[in-house]
Design a protein around this motif. Structure first.
Motif, PDB file in Angstrom:
ATOM      1  N   GLU A 123       0.877  -1.162   0.000  1.00 20.08           N
ATOM      2  CA  GLU A 123       0.000   0.000   0.000  1.00 20.08           C
ATOM      3  C   GLU A 123       0.920   1.218   0.000  1.00 20.08           C
ATOM      4  O   GLU A 123       1.788   1.348   0.863  1.00 20.08           O
ATOM      5  N   VAL A 124       0.722   2.093  -0.962  1.00 17.13           N
ATOM      6  CA  VAL A 124       1.667   3.196  -1.136  1.00 17.13           C
ATOM      7  C   VAL A 124       0.961   4.541  -1.055  1.00 17.13           C
ATOM      8  O   VAL A 124       0.072   4.839  -1.859  1.00 17.13           O
ATOM      9  N   LEU A 125       1.367   5.334  -0.071  1.00 16.35           N
ATOM     10  CA  LEU A 125       0.784   6.668   0.068  1.00 16.35           C
ATOM     11  C   LEU A 125       1.603   7.682  -0.720  1.00 16.35           C
ATOM     12  O   LEU A 125       2.827   7.715  -0.614  1.00 16.35           O
ATOM     13  N   HIS A 126       0.907   8.487  -1.524  1.00  8.56           N
ATOM     14  CA  HIS A 126       1.592   9.534  -2.297  1.00  8.56           C
ATOM     15  C   HIS A 126       0.596  10.632  -2.616  1.00  8.56           C
ATOM     16  O   HIS A 126      -0.596  10.492  -2.333  1.00  8.56           O
TER      17      HIS A 126
ATOM     18  N   GLY B 276       0.008  14.492 -15.104  1.00  8.80           N
ATOM     19  CA  GLY B 276       1.379  14.007 -15.297  1.00  8.80           C
ATOM     20  C   GLY B 276       1.813  13.123 -14.143  1.00  8.80           C
ATOM     21  O   GLY B 276       2.449  12.073 -14.339  1.00  8.80           O
ATOM     22  N   GLU B 277       1.461  13.521 -12.922  1.00  8.82           N
ATOM     23  CA  GLU B 277       1.872  12.753 -11.736  1.00  8.82           C
ATOM     24  C   GLU B 277       1.243  11.360 -11.737  1.00  8.82           C
ATOM     25  O   GLU B 277       1.904  10.362 -11.422  1.00  8.82           O
ATOM     26  N   ALA B 278      -0.043  11.291 -12.101  1.00 13.62           N
ATOM     27  CA  ALA B 278      -0.730  10.001 -12.072  1.00 13.62           C
ATOM     28  C   ALA B 278      -0.131   9.052 -13.112  1.00 13.62           C
ATOM     29  O   ALA B 278       0.016   7.848 -12.858  1.00 13.62           O
ATOM     30  N   ARG B 279       0.244   9.590 -14.260  1.00 15.60           N
ATOM     31  CA  ARG B 279       0.900   8.750 -15.285  1.00 15.60           C
ATOM     32  C   ARG B 279       2.198   8.174 -14.724  1.00 15.60           C
ATOM     33  O   ARG B 279       2.532   7.017 -14.942  1.00 15.60           O
ATOM     34  N   ALA B 280       2.928   9.016 -13.995  1.00 17.55           N
ATOM     35  CA  ALA B 280       4.201   8.571 -13.428  1.00 17.55           C
ATOM     36  C   ALA B 280       3.967   7.490 -12.362  1.00 17.55           C
ATOM     37  O   ALA B 280       4.625   6.437 -12.373  1.00 17.55           O
ATOM     38  N   ALA B 281       3.017   7.727 -11.457  1.00 16.16           N
ATOM     39  CA  ALA B 281       2.756   6.762 -10.380  1.00 16.16           C
ATOM     40  C   ALA B 281       2.338   5.411 -10.955  1.00 16.16           C
ATOM     41  O   ALA B 281       2.684   4.347 -10.435  1.00 16.16           O
TER      42      ALA B 281
ATOM     43  N   LEU C 219       4.953   2.618 -11.596  1.00 11.50           N
ATOM     44  CA  LEU C 219       5.369   1.759 -10.486  1.00 11.50           C
ATOM     45  C   LEU C 219       4.326   0.678 -10.223  1.00 11.50           C
ATOM     46  O   LEU C 219       4.663  -0.489  -9.990  1.00 11.50           O
ATOM     47  N   LYS C 220       3.072   1.083 -10.280  1.00  7.36           N
ATOM     48  CA  LYS C 220       1.982   0.123 -10.081  1.00  7.36           C
ATOM     49  C   LYS C 220       2.102  -1.006 -11.116  1.00  7.36           C
ATOM     50  O   LYS C 220       2.056  -2.185 -10.774  1.00  7.36           O
ATOM     51  N   GLU C 221       2.306  -0.629 -12.365  1.00  8.12           N
ATOM     52  CA  GLU C 221       2.373  -1.651 -13.414  1.00  8.12           C
ATOM     53  C   GLU C 221       3.588  -2.555 -13.267  1.00  8.12           C
ATOM     54  O   GLU C 221       3.493  -3.760 -13.484  1.00  8.12           O
ATOM     55  N   LEU C 222       4.706  -1.986 -12.867  1.00 11.71           N
ATOM     56  CA  LEU C 222       5.896  -2.833 -12.684  1.00 11.71           C
ATOM     57  C   LEU C 222       5.702  -3.815 -11.535  1.00 11.71           C
ATOM     58  O   LEU C 222       6.131  -4.961 -11.605  1.00 11.71           O
ATOM     59  N   MET C 223       5.055  -3.350 -10.474  1.00 13.14           N
ATOM     60  CA  MET C 223       4.787  -4.252  -9.334  1.00 13.14           C
ATOM     61  C   MET C 223       3.840  -5.360  -9.778  1.00 13.14           C
ATOM     62  O   MET C 223       4.051  -6.533  -9.470  1.00 13.14           O
ATOM     63  N   GLU C 224       2.794  -4.986 -10.486  1.00 14.02           N
ATOM     64  CA  GLU C 224       1.816  -5.978 -10.918  1.00 14.02           C
ATOM     65  C   GLU C 224       2.445  -6.981 -11.882  1.00 14.02           C
ATOM     66  O   GLU C 224       2.132  -8.165 -11.835  1.00 14.02           O
ATOM     67  N   ALA C 225       3.361  -6.512 -12.719  1.00 18.18           N
ATOM     68  CA  ALA C 225       4.034  -7.426 -13.662  1.00 18.18           C
ATOM     69  C   ALA C 225       4.856  -8.472 -12.913  1.00 18.18           C
ATOM     70  O   ALA C 225       5.098  -9.564 -13.406  1.00 18.18           O
ATOM     71  N   GLU C 226       5.285  -8.137 -11.694  1.00 25.41           N
ATOM     72  CA  GLU C 226       6.032  -9.125 -10.896  1.00 25.41           C
ATOM     73  C   GLU C 226       5.108  -9.940  -9.995  1.00 25.41           C
ATOM     74  O   GLU C 226       5.556 -10.666  -9.125  1.00 25.41           O
ATOM     75  N   GLY C 227       3.807  -9.743 -10.164  1.00 25.05           N
ATOM     76  CA  GLY C 227       2.837 -10.544  -9.420  1.00 25.05           C
ATOM     77  C   GLY C 227       2.444  -9.972  -8.066  1.00 25.05           C
ATOM     78  O   GLY C 227       1.819 -10.664  -7.263  1.00 25.05           O
TER      79      GLY C 227
ATOM     80  N   ALA D  74      -3.650   7.417  -2.623  1.00 29.22           N
ATOM     81  CA  ALA D  74      -3.338   8.750  -3.153  1.00 29.22           C
ATOM     82  C   ALA D  74      -4.130   9.800  -2.388  1.00 29.22           C
ATOM     83  O   ALA D  74      -5.339   9.663  -2.216  1.00 29.22           O
ATOM     84  N   VAL D  75      -3.443  10.802  -1.888  1.00 26.59           N
ATOM     85  CA  VAL D  75      -4.116  11.894  -1.173  1.00 26.59           C
ATOM     86  C   VAL D  75      -3.800  13.186  -1.924  1.00 26.59           C
ATOM     87  O   VAL D  75      -2.656  13.647  -1.916  1.00 26.59           O
ATOM     88  N   ALA D  76      -4.803  13.752  -2.582  1.00 26.39           N
ATOM     89  CA  ALA D  76      -4.567  14.932  -3.430  1.00 26.39           C
ATOM     90  C   ALA D  76      -4.093  16.123  -2.610  1.00 26.39           C
ATOM     91  O   ALA D  76      -4.378  16.221  -1.414  1.00 26.39           O
TER      92      ALA D  76
END
Ligand code: BGC
Length: 423
Positions: free
Chosen positions: A34-37, A43-48, A51-59, A66-68
């Motif tokens: 669980e990642v707080l940011h 632009g920020e959401a595209r960047a975040a 990381l989500k996709e790389l983590m998911e690719a590793e299972g 996310a807290v705006a």
């Protein structure tokens, strides 16, 4: 024996169902972070998401926390209440000296095993590595290096006003007047304390230079804080209001950037997360928008390093957390994330060929100022002083900027008080 058969079938069915259930359960319960940011703009959401996709690719699973709120003040408030209730997330966007504050509370988990296996000591510049360690152990991992002292501009607006990208504060004021006369808002700004402080520290750097910046914003030297030079910086900062529009109060930074993108405004003084917005809009640096060191700060680099600090967690969550830490410093993430985010990689060994001219310039300036002097931590972005001191400085800056009658001398006096309260 129909009854046996029936009961056998029933048992087989129950077994199959429970197997199926445990299968769905185990996929649904893949170790998760669980990642707080506070990366919530386009632009920020595209960047975040990188990381989500790389983590998911590793299972691994990714629970987005996310807290705006630009600058992260709201995110930090929410984080404190979660941590106080004994239920912190696996990782959180925590920066600079605040990493030490969380470390002192004993809430952070160490990452030495990952750091050693991945050779972080060799990969990271010593200034960056030092911020990530508490009590000699890595407790955080840097995602990037942002530069705060930038000026962004819309070339069509500059052309319509017949001006070039300003390189000094005097030129900024002159260009601003011409832009206003041509019918545009000279400087896009959002009236929020952290944005006021972002512009203020840049003006202070431009008027006072890096040594004065260091004395006031890092060392909190009382004499420097109350000096004539501080008064001059405050007055110049306040004059910038003349270049801003009347509707700026409460406006988010990315809305201000979109005013430059749309051609309603000519320029914006903001860190290079603004570039993430230009990129998300499909614009090209040097053609559709311009970047330059903020006027008068060419020899300086105000750094703001985003990092993910790791909370003390157990078992599977810890395993996932360590995977997250490893991924963050791998070239794939560093490149994809920073291309979207507007920043440069935290590790200097990567090929910058894919990056635009602003990022390449940023990398060169970061290394040059690190070697020759001029590299300073951003007060406005939590890299220079503790959070309580930063809050006290924000109050002075924003109250002065928005006050009709507070003199710069009074604001300088309040700066001294803010520093005294910190000691
Ligand atoms: C953070 C950036 C973020 C910006 C605007 C800064 O303090 O370091 O990552 O994009 O605030 O929210």
């Amino acid at each position: 024996m129909p009854s046996f058969k029936r009961s056998f079938n029933k048992t087989a069915l129950a077994l199959a169902t429970s197997l199926a259930a445990s299968f769905t359960l185990s996929t649904a319960q893949a170790a998760e972070v669980e990642v707080l940011h506070w990366w919530t703009s386009g632009g920020e959401a595209r960047a975040a998401n990188v990381l989500k996709e790389l983590m998911e690719a590793e299972g691994y699973g990714w629970e987005d926390f996310a807290v705006a709120g630009g600058g992260g003040e709201t995110a930090m408030t929410v984080l404190k209440s979660r941590a106080m209730s004994g239920n912190p997330p696996s990782a959180a966007q925590i920066k600079g000296p605040e990493i030490q504050e969380w470390g002192e509370l004993g809430l952070l988990g160490e990452l030495d095993e990952v750091a050693e296996a991945e050779g972080w000591d060799e990969l990271l510049p010593p200034t960056v590595a030092e911020i990530m360690r508490h009590d000699g152990s890595y407790v955080a991992v840097p995602v990037n290096v942002h530069r705060v002292n930038w000026l962004w501009a819309n070339p069509e607006v500059l052309e319509a006003a017949g001006v070039e990208m300003p390189t000094t504060l005097d030129e900024l004021f002159t260009a601003g007047e011409a832009i206003r006369e041509a019918g545009y808002i000279p400087l896009a700004h959002g009236g929020q304390a952290w944005q006021d402080a972002t512009v203020f520290e840049t003006v202070l750097l431009a008027t006072g230079g890096t040594e004065f910046y260091q004395q006031t914003m890092v060392e909190l030297d009382e004499e420097a804080l109350g000096s004539e030079q501080m008064i001059e910086a405050l007055e110049t900062f306040k004059r910038l209001r003349e270049l801003m529009d009347d509707d700026m109060s409460g406006r988010d930074w990315n809305i201000a950037t979109s005013m430059v993108i749309n051609g309603d405004a000519g320029m914006q003084l903001m860190g290079d997360w603004a570039k993430g917005e230009f990129t998300a809009a499909g614009l090209t640096a040097g053609e559709d928008y311009l970047c330059a060191a903020a006027p008068g700060t060419q020899d300086a680099f105000t750094f703001n390093i985003d990092s993910l600090a790791m909370f003390r967690v157990e078992g599977e969550e810890r395993e996932a957390q360590h995977a997250l830490a490893r991924l963050v410093l791998e070239p794939t993430f560093q490149e994809a994330f920073n291309l979207a985010k507007g920043s440069i990689p935290a590790r200097p060994d990567l090929d910058m060929g894919e990056f635009d001219q602003c990022a390449q310039r940023s990398m060169e300036d970061f290394q040059r100022t690190a070697d020759e002097g001029g590299l300073v931590p951003s007060m406005a972005h939590g890299m220079a002083v503790r959070a309580d001191v930063q809050g006290a400085i924000f109050d002075v800056v924003t109250n002065y900027f928005n006050s009709r009658d507070m003199a710069a001398e009074e604001a300088a006096r309040r700066m001294v008080n803010a520093a005294q309260a910190a000691l």
